[in-house]
Design an enzyme around this catalytic site. Structure first.
Site, PDB file in Angstrom:
ATOM      1  N   HIS A  12      -7.302  -5.774  -0.707  1.00 22.63           N
ATOM      2  CA  HIS A  12      -6.157  -5.086  -0.109  1.00 22.63           C
ATOM      3  C   HIS A  12      -5.512  -5.827   1.059  1.00 22.63           C
ATOM      4  O   HIS A  12      -4.299  -5.937   1.140  1.00 22.63           O
ATOM      5  CB  HIS A  12      -6.629  -3.701   0.342  1.00 22.63           C
ATOM      6  N   ASP A  24      -9.333  -5.575  -5.181  1.00 24.13           N
ATOM      7  CA  ASP A  24      -8.784  -4.498  -4.355  1.00 24.13           C
ATOM      8  C   ASP A  24      -9.424  -3.164  -4.711  1.00 24.13           C
ATOM      9  O   ASP A  24      -9.257  -2.670  -5.826  1.00 24.13           O
ATOM     10  CB  ASP A  24      -7.267  -4.452  -4.575  1.00 24.13           C
ATOM     11  N   SER A  29       0.825  -1.202   0.000  1.00 22.45           N
ATOM     12  CA  SER A  29       0.000   0.000   0.000  1.00 22.45           C
ATOM     13  C   SER A  29       0.869   1.266   0.000  1.00 22.45           C
ATOM     14  O   SER A  29       1.705   1.431  -0.885  1.00 22.45           O
ATOM     15  CB  SER A  29      -0.942  -0.072   1.202  1.00 22.45           C
TER      16      SER A  29
END
Ligand SMILES: *[C@@H]1O[C@H](CO)[C@@H](O)[C@H](O)[C@H]1NC(C)=O
Ligand SMILES: *[C@@H]1O[C@H](CO)[C@@H](O)[C@H](O)[C@H]1NC(C)=O
Length: 403
Positions: free
Chosen positions: A378, A345, A175
């Protein structure tokens, strides 16, 4: 007016949940007092691994902590273990790498596979909350955005690993940990001390986040966030933020538990007891300025330094009316890169990853490995029970193939 307020709240909520937390109203505010890290004892040595705490200062005075798992449980020879630096995303800390069982957590899997593992903790998170002369209660402590992680935190950790191990390091980012790496590499920072990088849920571009509320509000209400919260600490557990979030959850009839799915995407493979542990330990604070900078990234669709909002301020900071761009084409073409992204995601959307790949199109063909995992969202990339089989084993193969 109320409607606009809720839009702002929605945006803030999305960002605060953006890595993988659903908002947990029962979360008890943490104590902000700086304490020595107990991450090793809490999460690592209990599984039978050695773990050492390190502390390092950035040039701008932040005192950061890192944890080192120097070897696997079975020990093995100490010769030439290659270091790997793990960099977490926003609103969490390094503990997320060690929250699953030892057989499922990347940090411990790497140690058992013969690597010397280093876990970074970004400024402002609980184990990296000190500064040489600013207290975290002081708003000056929170005057930074991800530009400062690019210039300060990341190079500082890379240096630490180099000094301690005497070797170049492999890197794993998740991320925001991918964004700061790409930006840092594009500026050549400590690039001579990086051996290769694995980027999970890469988020260099954010224009196609499928978290609808986030997109709309990031574009429309950027300026107002700072008006409401001030330019200081953004602590998801603090009163102003949590009151607004609770109001949103109640008034819109939104089940905040479902926010995890709505905002990060439908994670396929989370373990309920790991999620509980996660919610006991996260989210972590960050700076409001960091959020504003991310919102600018969503809005503008390009990667540039923090926009001070006026020609004059930008001129004063950068010598140009617009903030300078990060040019990812400047990343050395022969730097081995492994990218893994998920079809579910909501933050690192496939379209944005395609934009990123387009910026890397001149990368040496043999040096860029791309993996697409259809079912992952994610959080699956860190906490997924199947992440070892699907992603982590690939990372180990990738690292092992670099010389
Ligand atoms: C979920 O986590 C718990 C605690 O680490 C572990 O005992 C259990 O085996 C895990 N379940 C799965 C399906 O991985
Ligand atoms: C934050 O730091 C910048 C320099 O990086 C400075 O120009 C600015 O005045 C500071 N802002 C506040 C509110 O102190």
């Amino acid at each position: 007016m109320l409607h606009r307020l809720f839009m702002i709240i929605g945006f803030v909520t999305i960002l605060l949940i953006s890595v993988f937390g659903s908002y947990n109203p029962a979360f008890v505010a943490e104590d902000n007092v700086a304490a020595p890290s107990d991450m090793c004892a809490t999460f690592v040595t209990i599984h039978g691994y050695k773990c050492h705490e390190y502390e390092v200062s950035t040039d701008d005075g932040y005192i950061l902590s890192a944890q080192r798992i120097p070897q696997g449980r079975v020990g093995g020879s100490s010769r030439n273990r290659q270091p790997v630096l793990l960099q977490h995303g926003i609103l969490v800390d390094g503990a997320t790498w060690v929250m699953n069982s030892a057989e499922q957590s990347l940090a411990m899997i790497l140690a058992d596979s013969g690597f010397d593992v280093w876990i970074a903790n970004t400024r402002g998170t609980r184990y990296s909350l000190r500064h040489r002369n600013l207290h975290s209660y002081n708003s000056d402590y929170w005057n930074w955005s991800w530009d400062d992680l690019v210039v300060q935190d990341l190079p500082t950790f890379v240096n630490l690993v180099y000094k301690q191990s005497g070797q170049k390091t492999h890197y794993v980012g998740h991320s925001l940990g991918t964004l700061i790496a790409l930006a840092s590499f594009s500026e050549g920072r400590r690039i001579d001390k990086i051996k290769s990088a694995a980027l999970l849920s890469p988020i260099a571009y954010l224009s196609h986040m499928t978290t609808a509320l986030g997109v709309v509000t990031a574009r429309s209400f950027l300026g107002e966030i700072t008006t409401i919260f001030g330019l200081a600490e953004f602590n998801p557990t603090s009163a102003p933020v949590s009151i607004f979030v609770k109001a949103l959850c109640a008034q819109r009839g939104i089940n905040c538990y479902d926010f995890l799915t709505a905002l990060t995407g439908k994670n396929c493979c989370l373990n309920a007891s790991t999620v509980d542990l996660f919610l006991k330990n996260e989210p972590q604070p960050t700076s409001t300025k960091n959020f504003v900078h991310l919102a600018q990234t969503v809005r503008d669709g390009i990667l540039r330094k923090y926009d001070y909002g006026s020609f004059i301020s930008n001129l004063a900071h950068y010598g140009s009316v617009k903030p300078p761009l990060y040019n990812l084409a400047n990343i050395p073409r022969d730097l081995p890169l492994f990218l893994s992204y998920g079809g579910q995601d909501a933050l690192s959307s496939t379209k944005d990853v395609e934009t990123l790949l387009d910026h890397l199109k001149n990368h040496d063909v043999g040096k860029l490995h791309v993996q697409y995992v259809k079912d992952f969202a994610h959080a699956d990339f860190i906490l997924g029970t199947t992440a070892k089989d699907i992603v982590f084993n690939q990372i180990i193969t990738f690292f092992s193939n670099q010389h």
